[in-house]
Design a protein around this motif. Sequence first.
Motif, PDB file in Angstrom:
ATOM      1  N   PRO A   1       2.978  -2.302   2.441  1.00 12.34           N
ATOM      2  CA  PRO A   1       3.442  -1.583   3.634  1.00 12.34           C
ATOM      3  C   PRO A   1       4.793  -0.926   3.378  1.00 12.34           C
ATOM      4  O   PRO A   1       5.596  -1.397   2.569  1.00 12.34           O
ATOM      5  CB  PRO A   1       3.555  -2.689   4.693  1.00 12.34           C
ATOM      6  CG  PRO A   1       2.622  -3.757   4.237  1.00 12.34           C
ATOM      7  CD  PRO A   1       2.656  -3.713   2.750  1.00 12.34           C
TER       8      PRO A   1
ATOM      9  N   GLU B   1       5.624  -2.282   9.655  1.00 14.15           N
ATOM     10  CA  GLU B   1       4.255  -2.373   9.140  1.00 14.15           C
ATOM     11  C   GLU B   1       3.971  -3.767   8.570  1.00 14.15           C
ATOM     12  O   GLU B   1       2.850  -4.273   8.685  1.00 14.15           O
ATOM     13  CB  GLU B   1       4.034  -1.302   8.076  1.00 14.15           C
ATOM     14  CG  GLU B   1       4.024   0.131   8.627  1.00 14.15           C
ATOM     15  CD  GLU B   1       3.766   1.153   7.536  1.00 14.15           C
ATOM     16  OE1 GLU B   1       3.421   0.744   6.409  1.00 14.15           O
ATOM     17  OE2 GLU B   1       3.915   2.354   7.814  1.00 14.15           O
TER      18      GLU B   1
ATOM     19  N   TYR C   1       1.132  -6.196   9.889  1.00 20.64           N
ATOM     20  CA  TYR C   1       0.128  -6.696   8.946  1.00 20.64           C
ATOM     21  C   TYR C   1      -0.005  -8.217   9.036  1.00 20.64           C
ATOM     22  O   TYR C   1      -1.107  -8.769   8.985  1.00 20.64           O
ATOM     23  CB  TYR C   1       0.536  -6.270   7.533  1.00 20.64           C
ATOM     24  CG  TYR C   1      -0.393  -6.734   6.436  1.00 20.64           C
ATOM     25  CD1 TYR C   1      -1.642  -6.149   6.253  1.00 20.64           C
ATOM     26  CD2 TYR C   1      -0.006  -7.758   5.576  1.00 20.64           C
ATOM     27  CE1 TYR C   1      -2.497  -6.577   5.242  1.00 20.64           C
ATOM     28  CE2 TYR C   1      -0.846  -8.185   4.557  1.00 20.64           C
ATOM     29  CZ  TYR C   1      -2.083  -7.588   4.388  1.00 20.64           C
ATOM     30  OH  TYR C   1      -2.917  -8.008   3.402  1.00 20.64           O
TER      31      TYR C   1
END
Length: 781
Positions: free
Chosen positions: A215, A220, A224
Motif C-alpha cells: 500500500p 491504505e 488493508y
Amino acid sequence: MDKSWMTKSRGSREYMEGAEAFVKYAVTNSKNKNSIVCPCKKCGLKRSLRPEEVYDHLTGGRGMLSNYTEWIWHGEKIRAPVPNRVPNVVESLNPAPAADNIESIPDESRTMHAMLQDVFGMHDIRADDGECQVEVQAEDVPEAVEEEIDESAKKFYNLLKDADKPLHDKTKYSKLSAVVHLYNLKCVGGLSNAIFTSFLEFINELALTDEPALPNSTYEVKKYLRDLGLGYEKIPACRNNCMLFWKENEKLDTCTVCGKSKWKDEITEEDGSSRTSKRRPMKVLRWFPLASRLQRLYMSQHTASHMRWHTNERTKDGVLRHPADGEAWRAFDALHPDFASDPRNVRLGLASDGFNPFGHMSTSHSTWPVMLVPYNLPPWMCMKQPYFILSMIIPGPTSPGMNIDVYLQPLISELQELWNVGVRTFDISMKKSFVMRTALMWTINDFPAYADLSGWSTKGALACPCCMHSTKSTWLTYGRKFCYMGHRRWLPTDHNWRQNARSFDGKKELGVAPVVPDGDEILRQLQRLVCVNEDTEGGKRKRTVEQGHKANKEVVWKKKSIFFTLPYWKDNLLRHNLDVMHIEKNVMDNIIGTLLDMKEKTKDNHEARLDLRKMGLRKTLHPFTNERGKTYLPAACHTMSNEEKLNFLKVIKNVRVPDGYASNVSRCVNLKARTIVGLKSHDNHILMQQLLPIALRKSLPNKVVKPLVELSAFFRGICSKTLTEEDLARHEAEIPIILCKLEQTFPPGFFTIMVHVVIHLVRECRLGGPVHYRWMYPIER
C-alpha cells in the motif's frame, strides 16, 4: 506416533518415554538438527531450543501443550487450513490450493496462516481440487449469522491469498506479512503517519514493479488491515466531560449540559456567525467493541480449551491459587446458577489508570486506557499481556475524574447486553456454537482511581472505602492532615492494649471492628444522594453533592457509580480492589523517609512533635527551646545516628540480585547525603519483602525492628502465589498487632490512609484469591 503419553502423569514411565520419542521424531524431521521448536506450556511454540533442553522442559514440570495434538511444527503432515464455522456458501470462493505438507509452506506464510485462523476462527477444513469443502454440521452454524460468516470467509480468503503469495521470487515475505511487520515497526518506533507514508512510497519505488507491491500510504495500510479486526469506534465527547455524542445524541452539535460546542477550530465570520473548518470533535473516545474480542478467545485453538480451565481442570483442594478459589467467585456462582452452569461464560476484571502517552514527564497530560482481564484462563495465562483486552482509550489532557462514568457508557451498555442476552459464539475446541454471557467481577485500580470508579471519596476524615462511615481518624492541627489510627478495634475484646490509653492515642478503645457494608446498604445510602453540576469561571463544570439525611456531616459519596446499573453488581462481594502495589510503595516510603529523616518525606518532624504535645502523648519527645532560643527535637527510638544510616544504606547499596529479579536498587542510594531517592514501585516491593529485614538488624532497637520485620513477613505472605485458610487466619490475627506496635513507635502522622488500609488486605485475599491477580503491576507494565 502414539500420542496417548501426552495425557499421562509427567512422572510416569510412559510420559518420559513418549517425550523422548517425540524429541527424536522432531529432530529427524527438522532441517536444523541442533534446535527444534519447544512445545512446552511456557515456551508455547515460540522458542527454538536444543533437543535436550526441549526434553527437560517437557519432563521437568512444564509439560506439553494440551491442545498441541497435530505436531505441525515438528514435521507432521496436516490438512490445509480452511474455515471451521463456514457453511457451504463459501465453496465458490475457490482459494489457492493448499500444500500437502506444512514444511512446504514458508515460515512467514505459516505464521500468517496461524494468525488468520485465530482471527477468523477458520480451522479444520480440507481443500479438494482447489475448492473449499466445508466439514461443519448445519446445526453448528445459526442461520441468522450465515450472511455474516459468508462475508467473514471472503475476507479470510482474500487475506489468505496475500499470505501465500511472496512479494517476489527472492523473499520469504508475502504482502500480508510485510504489511503486518512494517506496521508493527511503525507502532513500536512511534513513526508519524507522514513519515510512514513516505517510507512506503520509497519501498514501492525500490521494488521496480508495474504495480505497487505494498500500500502507498498509512491510510491504505489501515484499510488493508481493518479486516483483521483491529478497528475501533470513535465517539465524540464534550470538552467538559459532560456527555458523549452517542446514540440519540450523535447528531447534536452542542452539549445538552454545559452548552459548549462539540467541535473545535471554530472560525468567526464578519457578520458575527461562526463556522467550523474541518468539523473535528474537541474530544474523541476510542471504543473497542468487546463482543467480537471475546468471541476471538473461542476462535483460537490456543485459548478456546483454556477458557474452561477454572471449572474442568482447576484443583479444588481448598488452596487459593486462582480467583475461582475465592469466596466472591463462589458466592457469585451460588447467586447466579444459570450463569455458572456453563463454564464458557466469561468473567472479567476491569482496570484503568492514567498515564502520559508522550514518554516524558515535562508535559502534563493524562490519557486513561480501560483494560479488561479474562479470569477464565489458567494461572500461566491469566494476567499476561497477550490476553488483556483494550476496551477504550479516554482522551486527555486531564483526568476524567468522577466523570469517568460518562466515558464508560458504551462498555457498560455492552456488558448489560452480554449479561442479559449474550452473543452467539463458536467454540473451536468443542466444534459447537453456544450463547456466551459475560460478567464483570471487580475493578483493579490505584487509590485515587478507586474514588473515581466507586464514587466514595478517598480523602478526608472518612477516606477508608472499607470502614466507610466507621472510619476512625484524627485531625492533626500542626501537620494539617488526617491520621488514621485506632487499629485496636481489631484486637480481641479482652486484649490489655484496649485499656492502655497512654501508649496509643490517649483514649481507651471500647469499639469493635467495623463491618464492610453490602451492596444493598450502599444503595440505601445512595438513594439520598443529590448531585448538581454548576458552572465555574473557567467554563468547566463543578459537581456539588448534597446528602439529605445529615446536612452537617461530611458527604463522602460523590456519585452513584455506573457499575450499579449492572444487574449483578450490588451482589458482588468484592467490587473494587485495594491495590497492594501502591499500598506497599506508600508504606515503604513512610518507613524509609522516617527512619532516614529525609526532608519532606519524614513523618517525624517539628510539626509532628507539636501534634504530640497537643495530644498530650509521649512527653519525652516534645520539642524544647534552650536559652539561646533554639528549638530541639529529642531523639526518638526510631531515630538513626549518621553511622547507623550509613550502615543501613551500605547493605542496600552492596546487595546483588539475579538478573531480572529487581532493578539496580544501589543506584538510588546516596551515601553522602544518606538518602534513597528514585525508587520504582517494584524496587519498594523488593525492599519491603526481602532487603528491609536484613538491613535493619543492627541499626535500631528490637522494639522498632521487630514490628517492621513482621510487617515485611505479612506482605510476603499475602503476596504468595498460593494461600490457605490457615495462612489467612494467621495473617488476619497478626496484622492488627503489628499496626498497634507501630502506633506505639511512630508518630501519628505516620499513619496515612495507605497505612491504615493494610488492615483490610487479608479480607480481600479471602474474597478474591491471590494478590497477583488483582494488583496493578501487569497493568502498568
